[in-house]
Design a protein around this motif. Structure first.
Motif, PDB file in Angstrom:
ATOM      1  N   MET A   1       2.709  -7.292 -11.503  1.00  0.00           N
ATOM      2  CA  MET A   1       2.195  -6.154 -10.755  1.00  0.00           C
ATOM      3  C   MET A   1       0.773  -5.851 -11.210  1.00  0.00           C
ATOM      4  N   ALA A   2       0.044  -5.317 -10.320  1.00  0.00           N
ATOM      5  CA  ALA A   2      -1.298  -4.898 -10.689  1.00  0.00           C
ATOM      6  C   ALA A   2      -1.182  -3.692 -11.607  1.00  0.00           C
ATOM      7  N   SER A   3      -1.893  -3.744 -12.702  1.00  0.00           N
ATOM      8  CA  SER A   3      -1.790  -2.646 -13.652  1.00  0.00           C
ATOM      9  C   SER A   3      -2.414  -1.368 -13.113  1.00  0.00           C
ATOM     10  N   ARG A   4      -3.451  -1.520 -12.313  1.00  0.00           N
ATOM     11  CA  ARG A   4      -4.094  -0.372 -11.672  1.00  0.00           C
ATOM     12  C   ARG A   4      -4.383  -0.729 -10.217  1.00  0.00           C
ATOM     13  N   PRO A   5      -3.434  -0.501  -9.300  1.00  0.00           N
ATOM     14  CA  PRO A   5      -3.644  -0.904  -7.902  1.00  0.00           C
ATOM     15  C   PRO A   5      -4.940  -0.331  -7.340  1.00  0.00           C
ATOM     16  N   GLY A   6      -5.688  -1.182  -6.662  1.00  0.00           N
ATOM     17  CA  GLY A   6      -6.977  -0.788  -6.107  1.00  0.00           C
ATOM     18  C   GLY A   6      -6.872  -0.338  -4.664  1.00  0.00           C
ATOM     19  N   LEU A   7      -8.024  -0.057  -4.113  1.00  0.00           N
ATOM     20  CA  LEU A   7      -8.135   0.347  -2.718  1.00  0.00           C
ATOM     21  C   LEU A   7      -7.681  -0.804  -1.828  1.00  0.00           C
ATOM     22  N   LEU A   8      -7.022  -0.488  -0.735  1.00  0.00           N
ATOM     23  CA  LEU A   8      -6.537  -1.482   0.229  1.00  0.00           C
ATOM     24  C   LEU A   8      -5.575  -2.492  -0.395  1.00  0.00           C
ATOM     25  N   THR A   9      -4.642  -2.035  -1.186  1.00  0.00           N
ATOM     26  CA  THR A   9      -3.684  -2.950  -1.804  1.00  0.00           C
ATOM     27  C   THR A   9      -2.465  -3.205  -0.932  1.00  0.00           C
ATOM     28  N   ASP A  10      -2.360  -2.561   0.178  1.00  0.00           N
ATOM     29  CA  ASP A  10      -1.255  -2.798   1.112  1.00  0.00           C
ATOM     30  C   ASP A  10      -1.806  -3.272   2.446  1.00  0.00           C
ATOM     31  N   TRP A  11      -1.050  -4.118   3.107  1.00  0.00           N
ATOM     32  CA  TRP A  11      -1.405  -4.527   4.461  1.00  0.00           C
ATOM     33  C   TRP A  11      -1.224  -3.327   5.383  1.00  0.00           C
ATOM     34  N   PRO A  12      -1.958  -3.263   6.479  1.00  0.00           N
ATOM     35  CA  PRO A  12      -1.807  -2.120   7.391  1.00  0.00           C
ATOM     36  C   PRO A  12      -0.397  -1.993   7.973  1.00  0.00           C
ATOM     37  N   TRP A  13       0.336  -3.090   8.062  1.00  0.00           N
ATOM     38  CA  TRP A  13       1.682  -3.059   8.638  1.00  0.00           C
ATOM     39  C   TRP A  13       2.782  -2.926   7.591  1.00  0.00           C
ATOM     40  N   THR A  14       2.443  -2.660   6.343  1.00  0.00           N
ATOM     41  CA  THR A  14       3.450  -2.483   5.298  1.00  0.00           C
ATOM     42  C   THR A  14       4.459  -1.388   5.635  1.00  0.00           C
ATOM     43  N   PRO A  15       4.045  -0.246   6.207  1.00  0.00           N
ATOM     44  CA  PRO A  15       5.041   0.775   6.544  1.00  0.00           C
ATOM     45  C   PRO A  15       6.089   0.320   7.576  1.00  0.00           C
ATOM     46  N   LEU A  16       5.801  -0.747   8.323  1.00  0.00           N
ATOM     47  CA  LEU A  16       6.766  -1.241   9.302  1.00  0.00           C
ATOM     48  C   LEU A  16       7.928  -1.982   8.645  1.00  0.00           C
ATOM     49  N   GLY A  17       7.749  -2.407   7.397  1.00  0.00           N
ATOM     50  CA  GLY A  17       8.824  -3.095   6.678  1.00  0.00           C
ATOM     51  C   GLY A  17       9.245  -4.379   7.367  1.00  0.00           C
ATOM     52  N   SER A  18      10.529  -4.492   7.670  1.00  0.00           N
ATOM     53  CA  SER A  18      11.071  -5.684   8.313  1.00  0.00           C
ATOM     54  C   SER A  18      10.598  -5.842   9.752  1.00  0.00           C
ATOM     55  N   PHE A  19      10.042  -4.800  10.315  1.00  0.00           N
ATOM     56  CA  PHE A  19       9.570  -4.852  11.698  1.00  0.00           C
ATOM     57  C   PHE A  19       8.086  -5.205  11.797  1.00  0.00           C
ATOM     58  N   LYS A  20       7.531  -5.812  10.751  1.00  0.00           N
ATOM     59  CA  LYS A  20       6.096  -6.111  10.737  1.00  0.00           C
ATOM     60  C   LYS A  20       5.683  -7.096  11.814  1.00  0.00           C
ATOM     61  N   TYR A  21       6.602  -7.882  12.309  1.00  0.00           N
ATOM     62  CA  TYR A  21       6.251  -8.834  13.367  1.00  0.00           C
ATOM     63  C   TYR A  21       5.993  -8.148  14.709  1.00  0.00           C
ATOM     64  N   LEU A  22       6.260  -6.859  14.793  1.00  0.00           N
ATOM     65  CA  LEU A  22       5.888  -6.119  15.998  1.00  0.00           C
ATOM     66  C   LEU A  22       4.381  -6.111  16.203  1.00  0.00           C
TER      67      LEU A  22
END
Length: 180
Positions: A1-22
């Protein structure tokens, strides 16, 4: 894991979870429509290559995990831990991102129609573009990620896998820090 997560460490579709292919559904619909109305095969090929990359990667992931479970050809005498499997579950985000970039380039960038995917000259042009500037930029970008500031915020997550698999190198380079 990143010890100090930086800016933009998640993809924009991360909140979609398993539905990211939408995220790619509009591209699929547009490619089918453009093929049906204008016989434009380029867009359909981009989506087909995305599906092919996902299936191809999944086959190699399954084969590698089978070999690790069987235990006869291990590099490291350990089995894959559940934490590593959970961290590497986002390997396909890069495939989605690349598909979006290529698709949007093909649709909106003037002059991109000169690279036909189904002819040899188009394949050669894409291969030269990839082997030249893309690999050059990728190499120096990866070197920069090993600087302490970027490493601790983004890249350390990539090096946290002990048992290597085919997706260990591609599942994360900058983004998508595993959040349980």
């Amino acid at each position: 894991m990143a010890s100090r997560p930086g800016l933009l460490t998640d993809w924009p579709w991360t909140p979609l979870g398993s539905f990211k292919y939408l995220v790619v559904v509009p591209l699929v619909i547009d490619s089918i429509y453009s093929y049906a109305t204008m016989r434009d095969i380029d867009r359909l090929l981009i989506v087909a290559v995305m599906v092919g990359r996902i299936v191809h990667s999944q086959i190699w992931i399954s084969f590698a995990r089978y070999q690790t479970a069987k235990g006869t050809k291990r590099i490291v005498n350990k089995s894959v831990e559940f934490d590593q499997v959970d961290r590497e579950r986002t390997w396909d985000d890069q495939v989605i991102f690349n598909t979006l970039i290529i698709y949007l380039t093909k649709v909106y960038v003037i002059g991109s129609n000169t690279v036909p995917f189904w002819r040899l000259d188009g394949v050669v042009q894409v291969a030269l573009l990839h082997a030249g500037p893309v690999e050059f930029i990728y190499y120096w970008f990866h070197r920069a990620l090993h600087h302490h500031f970027l490493y601790s915020r983004y890249h350390s997550h990539h090096h946290s896998s002990i048992v290597t698999e085919p997706i260990t190198c591609t599942y994360i380079y900058i983004t998508s820090i595993y959040n349980s």
